[in-house]
Design a protein around this motif. Structure first.
Motif, PDB file in Angstrom:
ATOM      1  N   SER A 194       1.027  -1.181   0.071  1.00  0.00           N
ATOM      2  CA  SER A 194      -0.006  -0.033   0.009  1.00  0.00           C
ATOM      3  C   SER A 194       0.935   1.280  -0.090  1.00  0.00           C
ATOM      4  O   SER A 194       0.177   2.336  -0.014  1.00  0.00           O
ATOM      5  N   LEU A 195       2.129   1.196   0.015  1.00  0.00           N
ATOM      6  CA  LEU A 195       2.959   2.166   0.311  1.00  0.00           C
ATOM      7  C   LEU A 195       3.115   3.143  -0.943  1.00  0.00           C
ATOM      8  O   LEU A 195       3.215   2.880  -2.091  1.00  0.00           O
ATOM      9  N   SER A 196       2.768   4.409  -0.663  1.00  0.00           N
ATOM     10  CA  SER A 196       2.651   5.424  -1.872  1.00  0.00           C
ATOM     11  C   SER A 196       3.637   6.218  -1.674  1.00  0.00           C
ATOM     12  O   SER A 196       4.230   6.958  -2.780  1.00  0.00           O
ATOM     13  N   ILE A 197       3.989   6.730  -0.712  1.00  0.00           N
ATOM     14  CA  ILE A 197       5.020   7.937  -0.361  1.00  0.00           C
ATOM     15  C   ILE A 197       6.113   7.274   0.622  1.00  0.00           C
ATOM     16  O   ILE A 197       5.731   6.914   1.729  1.00  0.00           O
ATOM     17  N   VAL A 198       7.428   7.339   0.182  1.00  0.00           N
ATOM     18  CA  VAL A 198       8.716   7.125   0.860  1.00  0.00           C
ATOM     19  C   VAL A 198       9.802   8.275   1.046  1.00  0.00           C
ATOM     20  O   VAL A 198      10.302   8.809  -0.269  1.00  0.00           O
ATOM     21  N   SER A 199       9.737   8.813   2.165  1.00  0.00           N
ATOM     22  CA  SER A 199      10.888   9.989   2.489  1.00  0.00           C
ATOM     23  C   SER A 199      11.992   9.280   3.458  1.00  0.00           C
ATOM     24  O   SER A 199      11.749   9.127   4.651  1.00  0.00           O
ATOM     25  N   LEU A 200      13.379   8.981   2.894  1.00  0.00           N
ATOM     26  CA  LEU A 200      14.355   8.627   3.574  1.00  0.00           C
ATOM     27  C   LEU A 200      15.714   9.432   3.281  1.00  0.00           C
ATOM     28  O   LEU A 200      16.598   8.813   3.267  1.00  0.00           O
ATOM     29  N   ALA A 211      16.187  -3.942  -5.216  1.00  0.00           N
ATOM     30  CA  ALA A 211      15.731  -4.120  -6.592  1.00  0.00           C
ATOM     31  C   ALA A 211      14.143  -4.290  -6.372  1.00  0.00           C
ATOM     32  O   ALA A 211      13.362  -3.959  -7.288  1.00  0.00           O
ATOM     33  N   GLU A 212      13.884  -5.005  -5.186  1.00  0.00           N
ATOM     34  CA  GLU A 212      12.349  -5.483  -4.983  1.00  0.00           C
ATOM     35  C   GLU A 212      11.429  -4.313  -4.554  1.00  0.00           C
ATOM     36  O   GLU A 212      10.100  -4.384  -4.901  1.00  0.00           O
ATOM     37  N   ILE A 213      12.068  -3.162  -4.709  1.00  0.00           N
ATOM     38  CA  ILE A 213      11.133  -1.949  -4.683  1.00  0.00           C
ATOM     39  C   ILE A 213      10.308  -1.710  -5.967  1.00  0.00           C
ATOM     40  O   ILE A 213       9.321  -0.917  -5.883  1.00  0.00           O
ATOM     41  N   ALA A 218       1.816   0.939  -5.907  1.00  0.00           N
ATOM     42  CA  ALA A 218       1.209   2.054  -5.352  1.00  0.00           C
ATOM     43  C   ALA A 218       2.174   3.240  -5.190  1.00  0.00           C
ATOM     44  O   ALA A 218       1.766   4.279  -4.877  1.00  0.00           O
ATOM     45  N   LEU A 219       3.640   3.057  -5.411  1.00  0.00           N
ATOM     46  CA  LEU A 219       4.535   4.081  -5.079  1.00  0.00           C
ATOM     47  C   LEU A 219       4.364   5.202  -6.124  1.00  0.00           C
ATOM     48  O   LEU A 219       4.357   4.846  -7.159  1.00  0.00           O
ATOM     49  N   ARG A 220       4.352   6.237  -5.420  1.00  0.00           N
ATOM     50  CA  ARG A 220       3.987   7.570  -6.310  1.00  0.00           C
ATOM     51  C   ARG A 220       5.087   8.693  -5.956  1.00  0.00           C
ATOM     52  O   ARG A 220       5.508   9.360  -6.982  1.00  0.00           O
ATOM     53  N   PHE A 221       5.816   8.463  -4.670  1.00  0.00           N
ATOM     54  CA  PHE A 221       6.804   9.513  -4.370  1.00  0.00           C
ATOM     55  C   PHE A 221       7.950   8.629  -3.492  1.00  0.00           C
ATOM     56  O   PHE A 221       7.686   8.043  -2.766  1.00  0.00           O
ATOM     57  N   VAL A 222       9.316   8.995  -4.174  1.00  0.00           N
ATOM     58  CA  VAL A 222      10.236   8.450  -3.473  1.00  0.00           C
ATOM     59  C   VAL A 222      11.464   9.549  -3.075  1.00  0.00           C
ATOM     60  O   VAL A 222      11.819  10.079  -4.260  1.00  0.00           O
ATOM     61  N   GLN A 223      11.840   9.728  -1.871  1.00  0.00           N
ATOM     62  CA  GLN A 223      12.835  10.810  -1.626  1.00  0.00           C
ATOM     63  C   GLN A 223      14.037  10.018  -1.011  1.00  0.00           C
ATOM     64  O   GLN A 223      13.860   9.543   0.401  1.00  0.00           O
ATOM     65  N   ILE A 224      15.232  10.018  -1.538  1.00  0.00           N
ATOM     66  CA  ILE A 224      16.322   9.364  -0.753  1.00  0.00           C
ATOM     67  C   ILE A 224      17.750   9.952  -1.091  1.00  0.00           C
ATOM     68  O   ILE A 224      18.765   9.387  -0.850  1.00  0.00           O
ATOM     69  N   PHE A 225      17.611  11.441  -1.410  1.00  0.00           N
ATOM     70  CA  PHE A 225      18.991  11.957  -1.445  1.00  0.00           C
ATOM     71  C   PHE A 225      19.572  12.121  -0.206  1.00  0.00           C
ATOM     72  O   PHE A 225      18.978  12.106   0.833  1.00  0.00           O
ATOM     73  N   GLY A 226      20.829  12.516  -0.344  1.00  0.00           N
ATOM     74  CA  GLY A 226      21.527  12.702   0.886  1.00  0.00           C
ATOM     75  C   GLY A 226      21.899  11.598   1.589  1.00  0.00           C
ATOM     76  O   GLY A 226      22.116  11.813   2.864  1.00  0.00           O
ATOM     77  N   SER A 230      24.634   3.155  -2.840  1.00  0.00           N
ATOM     78  CA  SER A 230      25.769   2.891  -4.006  1.00  0.00           C
ATOM     79  C   SER A 230      24.696   1.973  -4.840  1.00  0.00           C
ATOM     80  O   SER A 230      23.413   1.372  -4.627  1.00  0.00           O
ATOM     81  N   GLY A 231      25.615   1.470  -5.773  1.00  0.00           N
ATOM     82  CA  GLY A 231      24.617   0.382  -6.905  1.00  0.00           C
ATOM     83  C   GLY A 231      23.869   1.268  -7.901  1.00  0.00           C
ATOM     84  O   GLY A 231      23.771   2.501  -7.916  1.00  0.00           O
ATOM     85  N   LYS A 232      23.040   0.392  -8.757  1.00  0.00           N
ATOM     86  CA  LYS A 232      22.399   1.014  -9.581  1.00  0.00           C
ATOM     87  C   LYS A 232      20.864   1.353  -9.057  1.00  0.00           C
ATOM     88  O   LYS A 232      20.337   0.706  -7.955  1.00  0.00           O
ATOM     89  N   ILE A 233      20.221   2.171  -9.573  1.00  0.00           N
ATOM     90  CA  ILE A 233      18.885   2.768  -9.379  1.00  0.00           C
ATOM     91  C   ILE A 233      17.968   1.868 -10.061  1.00  0.00           C
ATOM     92  O   ILE A 233      17.930   1.371 -11.428  1.00  0.00           O
ATOM     93  N   PRO A 234      16.998   1.095  -9.415  1.00  0.00           N
ATOM     94  CA  PRO A 234      16.144  -0.020  -9.856  1.00  0.00           C
ATOM     95  C   PRO A 234      15.575   0.501 -10.876  1.00  0.00           C
ATOM     96  O   PRO A 234      14.741   1.644 -11.048  1.00  0.00           O
ATOM     97  N   SER A 235      15.405   0.058 -12.020  1.00  0.00           N
ATOM     98  CA  SER A 235      14.646   0.476 -13.335  1.00  0.00           C
ATOM     99  C   SER A 235      13.338   0.705 -13.116  1.00  0.00           C
ATOM    100  O   SER A 235      12.745   1.770 -13.608  1.00  0.00           O
ATOM    101  N   GLY A 236      12.612  -0.164 -12.182  1.00  0.00           N
ATOM    102  CA  GLY A 236      11.307   0.085 -12.107  1.00  0.00           C
ATOM    103  C   GLY A 236      10.795   1.602 -11.559  1.00  0.00           C
ATOM    104  O   GLY A 236       9.508   1.971 -11.815  1.00  0.00           O
ATOM    105  N   LEU A 237      11.635   2.249 -10.947  1.00  0.00           N
ATOM    106  CA  LEU A 237      11.503   3.351 -10.433  1.00  0.00           C
ATOM    107  C   LEU A 237      11.215   4.488 -11.450  1.00  0.00           C
ATOM    108  O   LEU A 237      10.535   5.529 -11.103  1.00  0.00           O
ATOM    109  N   PHE A 238      11.740   4.217 -12.459  1.00  0.00           N
ATOM    110  CA  PHE A 238      11.461   5.096 -13.749  1.00  0.00           C
ATOM    111  C   PHE A 238      10.213   4.843 -14.387  1.00  0.00           C
ATOM    112  O   PHE A 238       9.788   5.701 -15.156  1.00  0.00           O
TER     113      PHE A 238
END
Length: 238
Positions: A194-200, A211-213, A218-226, A230-238
């Motif tokens: 059910s997770l729609s917003i993640v701010s980390l 990668a399982e992200i 339902a995910l609409r907003f992800v904030q993980i800067f700062g 490391s590693g690759k950004i999971p392609s599904g986030l795009f």
């Protein structure tokens, strides 16, 4: 009900109403005492938000308090946002067993987030952002099975993100940014369908983004800067 027991209850009620203020007569003592303990843990109340918290009013009429319509003496909401309150959060808050909403953001609470909040199985909203809470995020928040909004942004929390949070099946928004956390992003968080917003962001996290992200539809907003990810950004986030 036996006549003797009914008589004793009647005498107790009459004694209450003649020996206390009317506000006591319909009060639930557990909830009232929990709120008194909350007030007792406040060191500064610059705007007088708790001035109404006295015996002349039923606690359901105190500022920031809402009670159930069905169970009229049970507290369901504690909302004291942006009141300039300074103090700690009393562990007796865990005795308010009907609580569904806790909003204390933008104050100056310090000390730990009480473990006792994990007893509030009806809790849906926990908003403690913009305070000075320290210590670790309680693992037993996972017992708040109805929690759909968890906002602990901008505090001084330490330690890892508890993997146990991955059992909060109804969670829609998770905010942990701007804390002094460590460790990695728990794989268990990718179970939160059910997770729609993640701010980390700005949490000192390291390791890879799981990668399982990708399976969080339902995910609409992800904030993980700062962070130190490391590693690759999971392609599904795009």
């Amino acid at each position: 009900m036996p006549k003797r027991l009914a008589l004793l209850l009647y005498i107790a009620l009459v004694w209450c109403c003649f020996n206390n203020t009317p506000a006591y007569c319909l009060a639930n003592e557990t909830d009232r005492l929990a709120l008194i303990s909350f007030k007792g843990s406040i060191d500064q109340d610059p705007f007088g938000a708790l001035n109404s918290w006295n015996d002349s009013l039923h606690y359901c009429d105190w500022e920031g308090i809402a009670c159930s319509r069905r169970h009229r003496d049970r507290v369901t909401e504690l909302n004291l946002m942006s009141q300039g309150l300074v103090g700690s959060l009393s562990p007796h808050i865990g005795n308010l067993s009907f609580l569904r909403i806790i909003v204390l953001q933008n104050n100056s609470f310090h000390g730990p987030v009480p473990q006792e909040i994990g007893r509030l199985f009806r809790l849906q909203t926990l908003a403690l952002s913009k305070n000075s809470f320290g210590g670790q995020i309680p693992k037993n928040l996972s017992s708040c099975s109805n929690l759909d909004y968890l906002n602990l942004i901008d505090n001084h929390l330490t330690g890892n993100i508890p993997g146990e949070l991955g059992s909060l099946e109804k969670l829609e928004a998770l905010g942990l940014s701007k804390n002094n956390l460590s460790g990695t992003i728990p794989l268990s968080l990718t179970n939160l369908s059910s997770l729609s917003i993640v701010s980390l962001s700005e949490c000192n996290l390291h390791g890879e983004i799981p990668a399982e992200i990708n399976r969080l539809q339902a995910l609409r907003f992800v904030q993980i800067f700062g962070n130190n990810l490391s590693g690759k950004i999971p392609s599904g986030l795009f």
